[in-house]
Enzyme design. Sequence first.
Site, PDB file in Angstrom:
ATOM      1  N   SER A   1      -7.660  -0.902   7.187  1.00  0.00           N
ATOM      2  CA  SER A   1      -6.707  -0.729   8.190  1.00  0.00           C
ATOM      3  C   SER A   1      -6.124   0.547   8.168  1.00  0.00           C
ATOM      4  O   SER A   1      -5.316   0.965   8.930  1.00  0.00           O
ATOM      5  CB  SER A   1      -5.885  -1.867   8.518  1.00  0.00           C
ATOM      6  OG  SER A   1      -6.823  -3.105   8.848  1.00  0.00           O
TER       7      SER A   1
ATOM      8  N   THR B   1       0.982  -1.148   0.014  1.00  0.00           N
ATOM      9  CA  THR B   1       0.089  -0.203  -0.059  1.00  0.00           C
ATOM     10  C   THR B   1       1.003   1.115   0.083  1.00  0.00           C
ATOM     11  O   THR B   1       2.170   0.791   0.098  1.00  0.00           O
ATOM     12  CB  THR B   1      -0.984  -0.175   1.178  1.00  0.00           C
ATOM     13  OG1 THR B   1      -1.839  -1.148   0.875  1.00  0.00           O
ATOM     14  CG2 THR B   1      -1.740   1.213   1.623  1.00  0.00           C
TER      15      THR B   1
END
Length: 587
Positions: free
Chosen positions: A469, A397
């Site tokens: 998250s 990410t």
Amino acid sequence: MKKKYLLGLLLAGSPLLIQAQQPVKESKGFYQFLTDDPTQKPFYNDREGVFARNGMVASAHPEASRVGMEILKKGGNAVDAAVAVQFALAVVHPSAGNIGGGGFMVFRANDGQNYTLDFREKAPLKGGKDMYLDEQGNVIPGLSTLGHLASGVPGSVDGMATAHARFGKLSWKEVIQPSVDLAEKGVVQTAREARGLNAIREVVQKVNPGTTYFLKPDKSDWQEGDTLVQKDLAKVLTAIQKKGREGFYKGKVARILAKDMKKNTGIISRKDLKEYHSTWREAVVGNYKNYKVITMPPTSSGGVALMQLLRLVEPYPLKTWGWNTDSTVQVMVEAERRVYADRAKFLGDPDFVDVPVEKLISYEYLKERWKDFDFAHATDSKAVSGGAIAGYESLETTHFSIVDKDGNAVSITTTLNGGYGSKVIVKGGGFFMNNEMDDFSVKAGVPNMFGLIGNKANEIAPSKRMLSSMTPTIIEKDGKLLMVVGTPGGSTIITSVYQTILNVLEHGMTMQQAVNALKFHHQWLPDKTMFEAGAFTPNTIQKLQNKGYILEQQRGTIGRMDCILVLPDGTLEGGSDPRGDDTSVGY
Ligand code: DON
């Protein structure tokens, strides 16, 4: 590492102020941080921070940070720079930077107002609760992670257009131009980027038979220093530059994307694209001691979890105990165990389920959560709640932090989920699509690729957003900007942000030291504490094991932080993670 740091300095152009930071080698042994072994080296390595007075961009790639800095120098604000960096990352860091994915932005304007934008992907209209299950109701392996069916409807382009329309100062054209140039003229590959492309070659061919995207013209392996040109991506970016969000969600790009989906049993339609819109949400805001934490609300679980974690450890003297000593680790891990259990039970898309945010972060509730904690031994995760055990994968990410000369601050985390997402490259578009659907609970209690489990709150429904998250966060002290924080890392995002914040606020580390500091992670299930080599001394390991903690040293690393700290005199310290190509550039 030294080389990359120097590169950061060079890229900074002619900085008004960039000073080398003094390495900490004093009083309490080799490092000043209190540990149970004064010779312990708490850092991944000794990279030093980048200091500047007027603006700072910390991102996963030196070229993207350079792009952001140029926008700031041109008079763009932090949002302008953020848009430019998001698109630049889509070109230079294709494993995670994206236009085919989504993310979250936390923005704090210099007047103290805060805003959060949810540009997370959505399940396609044709998606549903059982879409990854076979007739017996079992999860079909790989379906939510690889190939066309794994993608959610992308949100990044709409997110950037929405943020820019509200807060941008420079023209849309200007902020997109650098990414068009990078795609057209090519990007020099770092060793890490080259390795990444070589590693996915086979699976990319499997998912996109015969494709030449991301292959060298002579089909040999990528080497550091090779140039990657992305002509089709340049065309897509030009369409976005000309038509804004419509350049992606309507017209040719939408057509080729929907066509590619249809041809390959994907379900994202032109209607899905047309109807996608990002959403402004109210930030999760709360105090930790005398600091104000501004962080991402659901659809991310990150902000709620971070607030819970900080408040759970607030009553304990972490500073006195010292960094990563057994007591400090014990209360941090026990907090993590309880918070991740809550995540699995309560968190989901707030447009679909009621998430009791205020209750979850309230001191009364959190006090209650400590009731079954006993310092004498580890709590059993099964007693906190039921679940299953799962493994981990190496993933990508990307996060970036920006502060402009007026003190506006942006914290963005954006993702394709897995590295290079679903591995689907849109034919004619040359960009990767996400595999974010795996962030849903595809079946109650069955772990996703991060080993996270979920339930009804995070089950799939048409147009619903999958739980995340990602934890882009901004911290204030005395009404002033103090810190901009974030990282990739799947389920470890929350705990990495938590540790980095505590490293600065409790253990007195600089921004860069807090980033460099070795990290650990517990997520309730599986019931074990993973740690980077060297994060705990042998003595700490022994003491924790004696209390029943299961410890597992990681082969890889945890976190890839890109953060900014405002020093008392207003100087900005960029801290970019030496675990990646991450680079801070200031001026
Ligand atoms: O939104 C999430 O929580 C995940 N899709 C993030 C994935 C990730 O961080 C992978 N990276 N290292």
